[in-house]
Design a protein around this motif. Structure first.
Motif, PDB file in Angstrom:
ATOM      1  N   LEU A  36      42.210  61.449  -4.962  1.00  0.00           N
ATOM      2  CA  LEU A  36      42.093  63.253  -5.643  1.00  0.00           C
ATOM      3  C   LEU A  36      40.941  63.961  -4.339  1.00  0.00           C
ATOM      4  O   LEU A  36      41.175  63.526  -3.618  1.00  0.00           O
ATOM      5  N   PRO A  37      41.290  65.230  -5.058  1.00  0.00           N
ATOM      6  CA  PRO A  37      40.457  65.137  -3.819  1.00  0.00           C
ATOM      7  C   PRO A  37      38.741  65.596  -4.412  1.00  0.00           C
ATOM      8  O   PRO A  37      38.277  66.627  -2.999  1.00  0.00           O
ATOM      9  N   ARG A 390      54.073  67.434   7.026  1.00  0.00           N
ATOM     10  CA  ARG A 390      54.392  66.855   5.805  1.00  0.00           C
ATOM     11  C   ARG A 390      53.417  67.558   4.718  1.00  0.00           C
ATOM     12  O   ARG A 390      53.639  67.671   3.427  1.00  0.00           O
ATOM     13  N   GLY A 391      53.145  69.146   5.154  1.00  0.00           N
ATOM     14  CA  GLY A 391      52.177  69.666   4.606  1.00  0.00           C
ATOM     15  C   GLY A 391      51.649  69.162   3.882  1.00  0.00           C
ATOM     16  O   GLY A 391      50.820  69.978   2.319  1.00  0.00           O
ATOM     17  N   ALA A 392      50.937  68.309   3.946  1.00  0.00           N
ATOM     18  CA  ALA A 392      49.806  68.385   3.056  1.00  0.00           C
ATOM     19  C   ALA A 392      47.753  68.489   3.102  1.00  0.00           C
ATOM     20  O   ALA A 392      48.196  68.983   3.533  1.00  0.00           O
ATOM     21  N   GLU A 393      47.884  69.758   2.147  1.00  0.00           N
ATOM     22  CA  GLU A 393      47.176  69.577   1.312  1.00  0.00           C
ATOM     23  C   GLU A 393      45.534  69.288   1.471  1.00  0.00           C
ATOM     24  O   GLU A 393      44.812  68.805   0.546  1.00  0.00           O
ATOM     25  N   VAL A 394      44.690  68.672   3.096  1.00  0.00           N
ATOM     26  CA  VAL A 394      44.094  67.878   2.361  1.00  0.00           C
ATOM     27  C   VAL A 394      42.283  68.401   2.533  1.00  0.00           C
ATOM     28  O   VAL A 394      42.113  69.795   2.418  1.00  0.00           O
ATOM     29  N   VAL A 395      41.850  67.246   1.839  1.00  0.00           N
ATOM     30  CA  VAL A 395      40.090  67.907   1.509  1.00  0.00           C
ATOM     31  C   VAL A 395      39.424  67.281   1.635  1.00  0.00           C
ATOM     32  O   VAL A 395      39.297  65.874   2.303  1.00  0.00           O
ATOM     33  N   THR A 396      38.404  68.007   2.569  1.00  0.00           N
ATOM     34  CA  THR A 396      37.512  67.637   3.763  1.00  0.00           C
ATOM     35  C   THR A 396      35.694  67.511   3.273  1.00  0.00           C
ATOM     36  O   THR A 396      36.175  67.997   1.628  1.00  0.00           O
ATOM     37  N   MET A 426      40.192  72.225  -8.799  1.00  0.00           N
ATOM     38  CA  MET A 426      39.467  71.300  -7.866  1.00  0.00           C
ATOM     39  C   MET A 426      40.037  72.048  -6.425  1.00  0.00           C
ATOM     40  O   MET A 426      39.165  73.047  -5.973  1.00  0.00           O
ATOM     41  N   LEU A 427      40.773  72.223  -6.060  1.00  0.00           N
ATOM     42  CA  LEU A 427      41.526  72.581  -5.175  1.00  0.00           C
ATOM     43  C   LEU A 427      41.263  73.934  -4.939  1.00  0.00           C
ATOM     44  O   LEU A 427      41.143  75.186  -4.049  1.00  0.00           O
TER      45      LEU A 427
END
Length: 432
Positions: A36-37, A390-396, A426-427
């Motif tokens: 989850l983000p 892999r194009g992951a949209e990581v949330v910090t 959320m994103l």
């Protein structure tokens, strides 16, 4: 330097990160990975929304998250963007702290009828978990059955029974609040296979039922053993039984009844295309204290059934799994070389939130014994490169703080926040 990956950002995950800092000081880098983000797992989507004081423990986790050697890696799913074998190649240790977020199945006829749901789904619905935001439980009938005699069953019953005003100060999500406002449920039956002395309900949660505005708990005095037997119980358990005895003696008349039906084992759920009734068999306790059916059955009308009979850890491909126990197979936390389990993923869904702290410290001691610093594993930079490829949209964690700020800004009067209930929302909130 040691590089450690923790899978899961709930209490077990953050206590493990805290233990890493205490054990290794500045010579460790911990990446906490979550699908989850948003962080905090059970604290955010499992603890009842009207128990805000319990949710305050997240501030402790936040203090750990904001240190230089601990990082939140949100919106990353194990098995999709990265696998366990890949993580074992990048980190000195990988710790599974995924909790037990799936319902233990209710294995009786009719359990698949519309209107039957597990507590993970129902609690996730009113807490805004993205997986369960569209649950839409049927609240239009007069009866609900809650199966179980633990604190989660009490939470479900209490949430179903509360008035709108009693949710002031809570972070129950708007869609659940609106649905509960129009609920027609007037009888909530708690089914327990054994008796009052065998409950797993704590005094605080039981006591809350006696303070509800429109709902009163109903207990049959005939279900109790002789009062002298209470002296053999642990002090906390004795307080819980005292609450139940007081409920039995009170005879308070309110429009909503929360009925404690002890020595009652659900054996089937029936209805024409949806839940209409639960068939219950009366039980007695045998010499070992186990519930045994007597053959006497009766029906409890219900349009909603919530099963609160326990949780399971979802399996992960390539990780040994104990199907009977519903958790990862492990030897005191060791799963495979370099792979560990902690919290509910290690021991099953037992204990309190605080139980995870000593559990985390014990696992880190094993990691210290099993690993050496400067092994040559790359850890964080190697994970970043792999996820980027892999194009992951990581949330910090800084992204999470923006999401949290947006939730706080959207809160209704008196509420601490209005949670986003979809990953897309959320994103999107990271840019606000």
């Amino acid at each position: 330097m040691r590089h450690i990956a923790v899978i899961g950002s709930g209490p077990a995950g953050y206590y493990t990160a805290e233990a890493c800092q205490k054990q290794f000081g500045d010579e460790v880098r911990v990446d906490i990975i979550d699908r989850l983000p948003v962080p905090f797992g059970l604290i955010r989507t499992g603890v009842a929304p009207d128990h805000q004081s319990i949710k305050g423990v997240s501030r402790r986790y936040e203090a750990t998250a904001l240190t230089d050697n601990v990082r939140f890696v949100g919106n990353v799913t194990i098995g999709e963007q990265v696998t366990i074998p890949e993580l074992l190649g990048l980190y000195d240790a990988v710790v599974l702290a995924t909790g037990a977020p799936r319902d233990r199945p209710l294995e009786i006829p009719g359990a698949d009828l519309p209107g039957v749901t597990g507590s993970a789904a129902f609690v996730g619905w009113y807490n805004g978990h993205p997986d369960y935001a569209e649950l839409n439980p049927p609240l239009g009938g007069p009866g609900a059955v809650v199966i179980g005699n633990g604190n989660v069953a009490l939470d479900v019953a209490r949430i179903l029974a509360k008035t709108q005003g009693e949710f002031a100060g809570s972070d129950i999500v708007g869609h659940a609040l609106s649905a509960l406002e129009t609920s027609s449920i007037s009888t909530i039956t708690l089914l327990g296979r054994r008796g009052p002395h065998q409950i797993n309900m704590t005094p605080k949660e039981l006591g809350e039922l006696g303070e509800l505005e429109r709902a009163a708990p109903v207990v049959d005095a005939a279900d109790f053993p002789p009062e002298i037997d209470d002296a053999m119980l642990e002090p906390g358990h004795r307080k819980s039984i005292t609450h139940l005895r007081n409920f039995a003696a009170a005879h308070v008349e309110k429009p909503v009844h929360i009925i404690f039906d002890f020595f009652a084992m659900p054996v089937a759920i029936e209805g024409d295309g949806k839940v209409e009734r639960v068939i219950v068999e009366r039980t007695v306790l045998d010499s070992r204290g186990a519930a045994v059916g007597t053959g006497e059955t009766y029906a409890v009308p219900a349009s909603l059934v919530v099963s609160c009979i326990g949780y399971r850890t979802p399996p992960i491909e390539g990780v040994p799994y104990d199907d009977r126990a519903g958790r990862f197979a492990n030897d005191e936390g060791r799963v495979l070389p370099g792979l560990y389990a902690v919290g509910w993923a290690r021991r099953g869904p037992t204990g309190t939130i605080g139980t995870n702290r000593p559990d985390g410290f014990a696992i880190v001691e094993k990691i210290a014994a099993d690993t050496q610093p400067n092994s040559g594993k790359q850890g964080r930079p190697a994970l970043d490169a792999l996820l980027a490829a892999r194009g992951a949209e990581v949330v910090t964690f800084r992204d999470w703080q923006k999401i949290e700020a947006a939730e706080i800004a959207a809160a209704r009067d008196g509420a601490p926040r209005e949670k986003f209930t979809s990953i897309e929302a959320m994103l999107g909130a990271r840019g606000t």
